[in-house]
Design an enzyme around this catalytic site. Structure first.
Site, PDB file in Angstrom:
ATOM      1  N   HIS A 140       0.871  -1.066  -0.198  1.00  0.00           N
ATOM      2  CA  HIS A 140      -0.418  -0.271  -0.292  1.00  0.00           C
ATOM      3  C   HIS A 140       0.912   1.413  -0.197  1.00  0.00           C
ATOM      4  O   HIS A 140       1.480   1.439   1.184  1.00  0.00           O
ATOM      5  CB  HIS A 140      -0.481  -0.320   1.045  1.00  0.00           C
ATOM      6  N   HIS A 159      -2.411   6.969  -0.899  1.00  0.00           N
ATOM      7  CA  HIS A 159      -3.838   7.665   0.067  1.00  0.00           C
ATOM      8  C   HIS A 159      -3.207   8.375   1.169  1.00  0.00           C
ATOM      9  O   HIS A 159      -3.577   8.528   2.320  1.00  0.00           O
ATOM     10  CB  HIS A 159      -4.907   6.367   0.628  1.00  0.00           C
ATOM     11  N   TYR A 192      -0.933   7.702   3.521  1.00  0.00           N
ATOM     12  CA  TYR A 192      -0.163   6.634   3.853  1.00  0.00           C
ATOM     13  C   TYR A 192       1.590   6.672   3.740  1.00  0.00           C
ATOM     14  O   TYR A 192       2.164   7.151   3.318  1.00  0.00           O
ATOM     15  CB  TYR A 192      -0.626   5.286   3.955  1.00  0.00           C
TER      16      TYR A 192
END
Length: 375
Positions: A179, A182, A184
């Site tokens: 990930h 977004h 993070y």
């Protein structure tokens, strides 16, 4: 009697094609997008999670990307109900999820996640763990509580991702997704708005990519050569939808090239609306540009099958059904390779089966009430 229109037949033909992602063959082009659900008390996915993913695999989703799962670092998360990808009990639960999805005919990868400076002080699962990030700066530009990562912090997080990836292969998953989107942790390094470091991990786009590329390389080294490594990234950030990693294709290439060289097999380019062009003077969206610049397979995502913004959808707003002819056009032109479906699959576990069988007239509008249950 179900009437199959020419458009519906075309959807089935284009989406039903298998695809090879490194050593993994996915039976079709439909991906279940990762969506945080918070139905795993103690970070342990239970039988309801097994059923939730398996049901969608049985209904024709080719590749499932799980909700984000915290890697084994004290500062990785801030909830006891979001699953973790470390710990004996947690991994045993995930092994059952993978087994269930395989039995249903699908393939599955966990999304490995560290939230970085999004973490709030005092939150579980490790209450006294500080928020960490490249410069100790939150997405809104404030310093707040938290700290800039030291060399040891960097090494610890790299190790946590590599260990989680090795565990994923060991317990039967088909690949991993990192990930990097977004706002993070990995994205906090990629974005100039949160990365103000003056060492080798900050500065120009290539330097800002170094930490993520080192994670990719460590993950790549921890798993078999044929085990797919997917990297999800975005321009936008949570609560900052106009943020951009790259203003030009050249800047985007500077970010993506080191990641591809480090071992990314597939890029998952997250946008809010897949049909919007990413740069001027081209109709290509972010996934299209990513494939053009790297040559790697790409996954597009963003309000697929629905006419409404997904952020508002997760804030309680419904969305009507939207056709996917433009999506099929782009797939047919091989601008990108796969399509990730989010809210439409939450609303209707049979979405893929209906689309692949030409039963598009049976598709339902999205109702935000779908968020309240794991079904």
């Amino acid at each position: 009697m179900t009437v199959t229109t020419p458009s519906a037949s075309r959807a089935a033909e284009i989406l039903a094609r298998p695809i090879a992602l490194n050593g993994l063959t996915v039976p079709n082009r439909i991906v279940m997008a990762p969506m945080t659900r918070q139905f795993s008390p103690g970070g342990v996915p239970g039988e309801d999670v097994v059923s939730y993913y398996s049901r969608r695999a049985a209904a024709g989703v080719g590749l499932i990307v799980t909700e984000g799962t915290y890697v084994g670092h004290d500062s990785a998360g801030q909830s006891t109900r979001i699953p973790r990808f470390h710990g004996e009990e947690q991994l045993a639960g995930w092994a059952k999820v993978a087994e269930g999805v395989h039995a249903a005919g699908g393939t599955i990868v966990p999304q490995l996640w560290h939230i970085g400076m999004v973490r709030k002080q005092g939150q579980p699962p490790v209450a006294d763990a500080p928020a960490v990030g490249p410069s100790g700066i939150r997405l809104d530009g404030t310093e707040g509580e938290g700290k800039a990562m030291t060399s040891k912090d960097l090494d610890d997080v790299i190790r946590a991702f590599a260990e989680a990836a090795a565990a994923a292969e060991r317990i039967g998953f088909d690949g991993v997704e990192l990930h990097g989107a977004h706002g993070y942790l990995l994205d906090q390094f990629l974005w100039a708005g949160t990365n103000r470091r003056t060492d080798a991990y900050g500065g120009d786009p290539v330097a800002r990519t170094r930490f993520a590329a080192e994670i990719v390389a460590a993950v790549r080294a921890s798993v078999s050569p044929e085990f797919p490594v997917i990297f999800r990234y975005s321009q936008w950030k949570s609560d900052n939808y106009d943020a951009r990693l790259a203003e030009t294709p050249e800047e985007l290439e500077a970010i993506l090239t080191p990641l591809a060289a480090a071992g990314v097999d597939v890029f998952h380019a997250s946008t809010r609306r897949y049909w919007l062009p990413e740069f001027e003077d081209s109709d290509l969206n972010l996934a299209g540009w990513t494939k053009k610049l790297t040559g790697k397979p790409t996954i597009t995502v963003g309000s697929v099958g629905l006419d409404g913004d997904f952020i508002k959808g997760f804030q309680g707003e419904g969305s009507p059904v939207r056709g996917i002819d433009d999506l099929l056009d782009s797939l047919e032109r091989e601008e990108y390779d796969m399509v990730a479906v989010g809210r439409a699959l939450l609303q209707d576990p049979e979405w893929a089966a209906k689309v692949l069988a030409g039963r598009t007239g049976e598709l339902a509008s999205y109702d935000a009430a779908a968020l309240k249950t794991l079904s």
